[in-house]
Design a protein around this motif. Structure first.
Motif, PDB file in Angstrom:
ATOM      1  N   MET A 156       0.825  -1.201   0.000  1.00 29.05           N
ATOM      2  CA  MET A 156       0.000   0.000   0.000  1.00 29.05           C
ATOM      3  C   MET A 156       0.863   1.256   0.000  1.00 29.05           C
ATOM      4  O   MET A 156       0.457   2.295  -0.529  1.00 29.05           O
ATOM      5  N   THR A 157       2.060   1.163   0.579  1.00 26.64           N
ATOM      6  CA  THR A 157       2.987   2.298   0.582  1.00 26.64           C
ATOM      7  C   THR A 157       3.688   2.466  -0.765  1.00 26.64           C
ATOM      8  O   THR A 157       4.378   3.464  -0.981  1.00 26.64           O
ATOM      9  N   GLU A 158       3.543   1.458  -1.635  1.00 28.46           N
ATOM     10  CA  GLU A 158       4.173   1.422  -2.961  1.00 28.46           C
ATOM     11  C   GLU A 158       5.699   1.344  -2.877  1.00 28.46           C
ATOM     12  O   GLU A 158       6.403   1.695  -3.811  1.00 28.46           O
ATOM     13  N   LYS A 159       6.193   0.855  -1.740  1.00 24.03           N
ATOM     14  CA  LYS A 159       7.627   0.620  -1.561  1.00 24.03           C
ATOM     15  C   LYS A 159       7.826  -0.876  -1.334  1.00 24.03           C
ATOM     16  O   LYS A 159       7.340  -1.428  -0.337  1.00 24.03           O
ATOM     17  N   THR A 160       8.522  -1.538  -2.240  1.00 20.08           N
ATOM     18  CA  THR A 160       8.727  -2.980  -2.135  1.00 20.08           C
ATOM     19  C   THR A 160       9.554  -3.310  -0.905  1.00 20.08           C
ATOM     20  O   THR A 160      10.621  -2.728  -0.678  1.00 20.08           O
ATOM     21  N   THR A 161       9.063  -4.231  -0.080  1.00 17.04           N
ATOM     22  CA  THR A 161       9.727  -4.598   1.168  1.00 17.04           C
ATOM     23  C   THR A 161      10.286  -6.014   1.075  1.00 17.04           C
ATOM     24  O   THR A 161       9.897  -6.809   0.209  1.00 17.04           O
ATOM     25  N   ASP A 162      11.188  -6.332   2.011  1.00 18.01           N
ATOM     26  CA  ASP A 162      11.728  -7.691   2.072  1.00 18.01           C
ATOM     27  C   ASP A 162      10.620  -8.692   2.363  1.00 18.01           C
ATOM     28  O   ASP A 162      10.613  -9.804   1.822  1.00 18.01           O
ATOM     29  N   LEU A 163       9.676  -8.310   3.212  1.00 21.61           N
ATOM     30  CA  LEU A 163       8.564  -9.204   3.528  1.00 21.61           C
ATOM     31  C   LEU A 163       7.708  -9.452   2.288  1.00 21.61           C
ATOM     32  O   LEU A 163       7.244 -10.570   2.056  1.00 21.61           O
ATOM     33  N   GLU A 164       7.517  -8.419   1.485  1.00 21.82           N
ATOM     34  CA  GLU A 164       6.750  -8.579   0.252  1.00 21.82           C
ATOM     35  C   GLU A 164       7.453  -9.554  -0.692  1.00 21.82           C
ATOM     36  O   GLU A 164       6.813 -10.392  -1.324  1.00 21.82           O
ATOM     37  N   ARG A 165       8.779  -9.441  -0.769  1.00 21.02           N
ATOM     38  CA  ARG A 165       9.536 -10.370  -1.616  1.00 21.02           C
ATOM     39  C   ARG A 165       9.409 -11.801  -1.086  1.00 21.02           C
ATOM     40  O   ARG A 165       9.345 -12.759  -1.865  1.00 21.02           O
TER      41      ARG A 165
END
Length: 322
Positions: A156-165
């Protein structure tokens, strides 16, 4: 990571079972539909088929919000828009500060409800272009060959995170073909526009996606709806993740190749006497247009058309029961 699926319906089962079976992850299911919960507990799991064949029992753990004591890293929320508020309230005592939530629900409006329980930094959204049918309590049918379909995932922040990966890696291991994006609103709108064509038309005429796309005028109908939706989005200043032509091509491919045997979820709801989500799909696009001085006449017409089809279907059910 550990996952809990909130909403053991068609897509909830599909995502959860594949994460458990294909990726080998711990997955719990939390549901409020007691016939479903009781059936799964009685039979020791959920029966899973693929394209109406190979029906087999997959052992799963299922709970109500009140008896669940797990602590997942990720909540996957796959509910109907009309159910979400009540179920979130019933699950509120289970939410912890380290948890994140992912949802690929149909329509628009669910993230506003989730923001009451999770900050935007812990919310992920996306799409799931994957056909699945819930035959009944504890009985699901995966439509399409193994690996068919794809999904998008965006913070939602539009910043790819390690958790998202890490989530994307798990979804890939589950054969769900995830694609990471950095346009949250545009990603979610892509599924709404797709559904505004296929879900709605198939529901009104009670046909599969393959039957729809085999009609010679199907692509003309799709283009008209897609153009209206893109016009409304552009006037609202919303940037989409793909072009109009790419969306049209997706409608053709998914209907013709990916899931030709599939009756979309909107039809499944109507055929079982449940209210559809058309107000959150075509109705949302129509409202977005009017808020920006643009009238989506076809989207508005189809919103009414589905509600009329709901009424007609209910009348026929009542007449047949007499």
């Amino acid at each position: 990571m550990k996952y809990a699926v909130m909403g053991a319906g068609a897509m909830g089962y599909r995502l959860g079972v594949l994460l458990q079976e294909q990726a080998g992850l711990q997955v719990d299911f939390v549901d409020t539909w007691m016939p479903n919960v009781d059936k799964v507990r009685d039979q020791g799991g959920v029966y899973v088929s693929r394209d109406h064949e190979g029906r087999h029992l997959v052992p799963i753990n299922i709970f109500t919000p009140e008896d669940y004591q797990g602590d997942p890293d990720v909540w996957i929320i796959m509910l109907k828009q009309m159910q979400l508020e009540e179920v979130l309230d019933r699950c509120a005592h289970l939410f912890k500060d380290h948890q994140v939530v992912f949802s690929a629900m149909n329509g628009w409006g669910h993230f506003d409800k989730m923001l009451k329980y999770f900050p935007k930094e812990r919310i992920y959204g996306g799409t799931a272009m994957i056909g699945t049918v819930l035959n009944g309590p504890g009985d699901v049918d995966f439509i399409g060959k193994s690996g068919a379909g794809s999904m998008h995932l965006c913070a939602m922040t539009e910043k790819t995170t390690d958790l998202e990966r890490e989530m994307a890696s798990d979804f890939k291991a589950a054969n769900l073909n995830p694609i990471l994006t950095e346009n949250f609103e545009g990603t979610c709108l892509a599924k709404i526009i797709f559904n505004s064509v296929v879900n709605t038309i198939c529901t009104m005429y009670q046909i599969t996606m393959g039957q729809f796309i085999s009609y010679p005028g199907a692509m003309d109908m799709a283009r008209q709806l897609i153009d209206e939706a893109y016009d409304a989005c552009e006037r609202a200043g919303k940037q989409l993740i793909q072009t109009r032509q790419a969306t049209l091509d997706e409608v053709d491919y998914v209907s013709r190749v990916g899931n030709p045997l599939h009756y979309p979820s909107m039809y499944q709801d109507m055929s079982r006497g449940r209210k559809t989500e058309v107000d959150y799909i075509n109705g949302y696009i129509a409202r977005l247009g009017r808020e920006n001085d643009y009238v989506c006449r076809t989207q508005e017409f189809l919103t009414h058309g589905v509600h009329l089809a709901e009424l007609a279907f209910q009348v026929h059910r009542e007449e047949a029961s007499r």
